[in-house]
Motif scaffolding. Sequence first.
Motif, short mmCIF file in Angstrom:
data_model
loop_
_atom_site.label_atom_id
_atom_site.label_comp_id
_atom_site.label_asym_id
_atom_site.label_seq_id
_atom_site.Cartn_x
_atom_site.Cartn_y
_atom_site.Cartn_z
N LYS A 1 32.93 99.80 0.26
CA LYS A 1 31.54 99.41 0.03
C LYS A 1 30.76 100.54 -0.64
CE LYS A 1 30.89 96.11 3.83
NZ LYS A 1 30.08 95.81 5.04
N ALA A 2 30.97 101.75 -0.14
CA ALA A 2 30.24 102.90 -0.68
C ALA A 2 30.59 103.14 -2.14
CB ALA A 2 30.55 104.14 0.15
N LEU A 3 31.89 103.09 -2.47
CA LEU A 3 32.31 103.35 -3.84
C LEU A 3 31.93 102.21 -4.78
CD1 LEU A 3 35.80 105.03 -3.26
CD2 LEU A 3 33.59 106.11 -3.68
N GLU A 4 31.93 100.99 -4.27
CA GLU A 4 31.48 99.85 -5.08
C GLU A 4 30.00 99.98 -5.41
OE1 GLU A 4 31.15 94.96 -4.78
OE2 GLU A 4 32.40 96.07 -3.36
N TYR A 5 29.21 100.38 -4.42
CA TYR A 5 27.78 100.57 -4.64
C TYR A 5 27.56 101.75 -5.60
CZ TYR A 5 22.77 100.83 -3.63
OH TYR A 5 21.40 100.83 -3.74
N HIS A 6 28.39 102.78 -5.47
CA HIS A 6 28.32 103.92 -6.38
C HIS A 6 28.53 103.47 -7.82
CE1 HIS A 6 30.52 106.80 -8.93
NE2 HIS A 6 29.66 107.70 -8.48
N GLU B 1 24.13 110.95 -0.65
CA GLU B 1 22.91 110.86 0.17
C GLU B 1 22.20 109.53 -0.05
OE1 GLU B 1 18.58 113.10 0.32
OE2 GLU B 1 20.37 114.24 -0.30
N LYS B 2 22.07 109.11 -1.32
CA LYS B 2 21.36 107.88 -1.64
C LYS B 2 22.14 106.65 -1.17
CE LYS B 2 18.43 109.37 -5.46
NZ LYS B 2 17.20 108.86 -4.82
N ILE B 3 23.45 106.69 -1.27
CA ILE B 3 24.28 105.57 -0.82
C ILE B 3 24.16 105.40 0.69
CG2 ILE B 3 26.65 104.77 -0.54
CD1 ILE B 3 27.23 106.11 -3.28
N ILE B 4 24.23 106.50 1.41
CA ILE B 4 24.11 106.44 2.88
C ILE B 4 22.74 105.92 3.28
CG2 ILE B 4 23.99 107.86 4.96
CD1 ILE B 4 26.20 109.63 3.72
N LYS C 1 21.79 102.47 5.39
CA LYS C 1 21.00 102.60 6.62
C LYS C 1 19.79 101.69 6.57
CE LYS C 1 22.32 107.21 8.25
NZ LYS C 1 21.87 108.60 8.52
N GLN C 2 19.16 101.59 5.39
CA GLN C 2 18.02 100.69 5.23
C GLN C 2 18.44 99.24 5.41
OE1 GLN C 2 16.15 101.55 1.47
NE2 GLN C 2 15.77 103.71 2.00
N TYR D 1 29.63 107.81 7.61
CA TYR D 1 29.89 109.02 6.85
C TYR D 1 28.72 109.99 6.93
CZ TYR D 1 33.91 106.96 4.42
OH TYR D 1 35.13 106.41 4.11
N GLU D 2 29.06 111.28 6.90
CA GLU D 2 28.08 112.31 6.63
C GLU D 2 28.05 112.52 5.12
OE1 GLU D 2 26.13 113.58 8.85
OE2 GLU D 2 27.12 112.65 10.58
N VAL D 3 26.99 113.16 4.62
CA VAL D 3 26.83 113.32 3.18
C VAL D 3 28.02 114.04 2.55
CG1 VAL D 3 25.46 114.46 1.37
CG2 VAL D 3 24.31 113.26 3.24
#
Length: 282
Positions: A221-226, A248-251, A255-256, A263-265
């Motif tokens: 999910k994180a890499l797709e959003y990236h 940082e922006k992806i996390i 969260k929103q 993950y941590e940054v």
Amino acid sequence: MSYEEDEMRQYELLDTAFKNNLAMPTIDMIASQIFLQKSCSEVQSQNNLYFLSKVEIAIYDYVYHAYTQLDYKADNDFDHRFQCECDYDCECSLNMFAMSAFKNIHRKFASDIDTNPLLNDALDENKIEERARLLNYDLVEIFRVILHRQLAILAYDIGFYHISCKQHEVAMLIYGGLNITTKIDVEQYLREDEVLSRNYKTIGAKGGAQKGANYSKPKEKALEYHDQHFSKKNEDGKFIYSNDKASEKIIDHFKQEKEDLGYEVRSLSKHISLHRKQQFKD
């Protein structure tokens, strides 16, 4: 120097430092400390280095032939019953799964050393007096130093970094033992349960397997959003957002959305850095 260039430079320095460290003890170090090079004649010194170089080549060939025969599943009771301390989708389990295969090379070498022509071939070109002198040293232990050093390099080359560090530790332990005429029980040192006790906490099979699954989907999910929002580059061909800033922006985004990726940054930043190198090469 940009952030990405600085980060790449740091990776290169780290890689070089590791490779230089894994190459020890070198042939020169063994000749100096074990064969006491300074007290040898010029001819003896040359014979020491020639002999060790020939052994090194033979063991290199032995290890890489054994690597082609490696079966990571053979004699392995790995059942996922552990959890590492990493906060990202790591490869700790893969390292532990492969440890037995590397141990099998060490075990086979120990059984082959008496029948393998390695020792005799390395000694054959020396005169009788030189053969006798060299045989005064514990050559089998010296061979084992070079073997485990080469196993460390092999493990590093194929990405088993934990195994690489462990094999290098063994090489240095044997080398240190030779300096004080003390043999090291390698089999004891390489026992899986000792490695586990240092690096992992044993839990139920479900928990260990679940942890890997828990981190696989969030990374996707994180890499797709990236790729959708943070893969653009500026005119200089550099990413507009640094690895850390994108992380940082992806996390924050997830969260929103009331979804914690886990993950941590810095942890996610490492994945983004690798992903960018693989997917966005110029």
